[in-house]
Design a protein around this motif. Sequence first.
Motif, PDB file in Angstrom:
ATOM      1  N   GLU A  35       0.943  -1.342  -0.048  1.00 32.30           N
ATOM      2  CA  GLU A  35      -0.052   0.013   0.064  1.00 32.30           C
ATOM      3  C   GLU A  35       1.040   1.288  -0.168  1.00 32.30           C
ATOM      4  N   ASN A  76       1.118   4.177  -2.953  1.00 36.05           N
ATOM      5  CA  ASN A  76       1.051   5.791  -2.666  1.00 36.05           C
ATOM      6  C   ASN A  76       2.243   6.415  -3.182  1.00 36.05           C
ATOM      7  N   GLU A  77       3.535   5.766  -2.942  1.00 37.52           N
ATOM      8  CA  GLU A  77       4.691   6.444  -3.270  1.00 37.52           C
ATOM      9  C   GLU A  77       4.752   6.284  -5.190  1.00 37.52           C
ATOM     10  N   GLN A 133       2.264   6.488  -6.841  1.00 33.54           N
ATOM     11  CA  GLN A 133       1.249   7.582  -7.444  1.00 33.54           C
ATOM     12  C   GLN A 133       1.758   8.851  -7.327  1.00 33.54           C
TER      13      GLN A 133
END
Length: 587
Positions: free
Chosen positions: A502, A506-507, A509
């Motif tokens: 997860e 996020n990184e 994105q």
Amino acid sequence: MWFREELLKSIWHAFTALDVDHRGKVSKSQLKVLSHNLCTMMKIPHDPVALEEHFKDDDKGPLSNQGYMPYLNKFILDKVQEDFDVLEFYRMCWTLCYRKNINTKHLLISDRDAFKVWCIFNFLSEDKYPLVIVIEEIEYFLRKLTEAMGSGWSEDRFAEYKLRLNPKSSLSVWELIELVGMNYFSRSIDQQMLSMGITEVFNELILDVLKQGYMIKKGHVRKNWTERWFVLRPTSLSYYVCEDLMEKRGDITLHQSCCVESLPDKEGRKCLFIIKCFDRSFEIGASDKKKKQEWIQAIQTCIQMLRLGLLSPHREARQRRRELRQRQQVEEEDLTEKMKQLQAANESKQRELEAMRMKMEEAAAKAELDELRRKKTQTDLQDRYRMDLEREKMVRQQMEEQVAQKCSELEQYLQRVRELEDMYRWLEEALEDERRAKHAEEAMGKLQARLLEEEAAKRAELEQMHLQQQRALSQTTAEKEELKAERLAKERDLQAAMLQLEALKNERQGALKQYQEVSQKLERASRKTKTWKDKVAKHEGLVRLIQPGDKAPQVFTNWGPAAFTDTELELRKKRWQDMKNQGAQAQ
């Protein structure tokens, strides 16, 4: 090869044909003549002194007091060799006995055929005196005779003959000759066919002829091929000029070291084989491949029997049939003894059941007598109670309770009587069932014993399987605990990996957004750089310093002749390449 039992059978026929006196004994003179004939036929030196010493006269007349059999064994049979003609010996014994016992004129067979049946009887008869042939050997002989004549065997007619023959179940030699001579089992066969069938069976059983027929043989001197009539016996292969066996040309002696092999076709001859003996070999040719294979197989069988030390096939088969009859006789005697034991046990059971029935009748009579006494007692009690009720009304209730109690006891007693009657009927039915089940009792006992053995074996097997399952279950439980702990650890690792995934998502994105922004900036910078590069190039091409000319060839660019040298051009190209690489790294 002669056998003492077969010689004794022929001598027994000759001995029993001798005349006897009023006391049923044979005179010494006839025994002397018989002994002299036997010694002459067997090529044994006759010893009159020994004969006179053995057959001494006694007070009752010139008769032997020591018996003829000891003299026969000691002075004749123990000295006999195998170099005499056994067939001529049989003919001599036959000549002494047949005229006195049977007349062949009313039969379909000749004296010669009757002699052959007589020899076959001596071969198949039992080794007991007086000599008889049992019904199984009669059937064996008649079957072979009908097969030799090419007629069908009548099973129904022989079954009818066996019923007529019982309980005797055996025949003497003269009865057998008459049975064959009357042609009872093959009425449609003529005299010539019957004679040929008897001769074929005689050759097979008495002369031990296993196979015979015409073949060609290669000579040892002239090496020419000549047709001969071959006759195979257990120990030799003889060959004659023709099938009448009058002129013998030679013998091939078979022993353990011999061998027979097939040969390829040669010299225009086909279907060849060779018999190899220790001193010489014989090349023989059959008429076709089938006969060649049959002869090879028959000769190999004889050699194999010699290696095993066995008798002729027919003597072996006769011995097996006798052993089978002896086993069957022993089994029948055992079965008879078991039947007697079962009958005795059944009679004992019947006596026990009869005693039980008597006891049941006595118990029923006693129960009936008790019932009469009970009824009489009940009547007396009722009369007494009636008088007491009339006298005392206050005691009525107590007496009614006692009467009710007595009635209950009476009902129970009646119930017991009815149960006894039912039990008596049940016992009668059980007796009938036991009579019906007596034949199956032994079989049921064997079945129960076998089931108990199988149950014990199955129980041991199930216990073993149970122990194995227990060990496997304990091992499976431990493995299950380990797998459970491992699964929990993997679940924890999976949770951590999910969290990391997860975070990485996020990184990614955020990096994607940054990449898009940098791409846009790079695109704007590229457009600006291109604009400025065009301007610089145009300016450098048009505005240039005036320098001394170079002797090298003039360089041309996209805008015309250049005002700079090759070295400057290389430097400019290098700077341009460095700027391009920096722009790619920034992207």
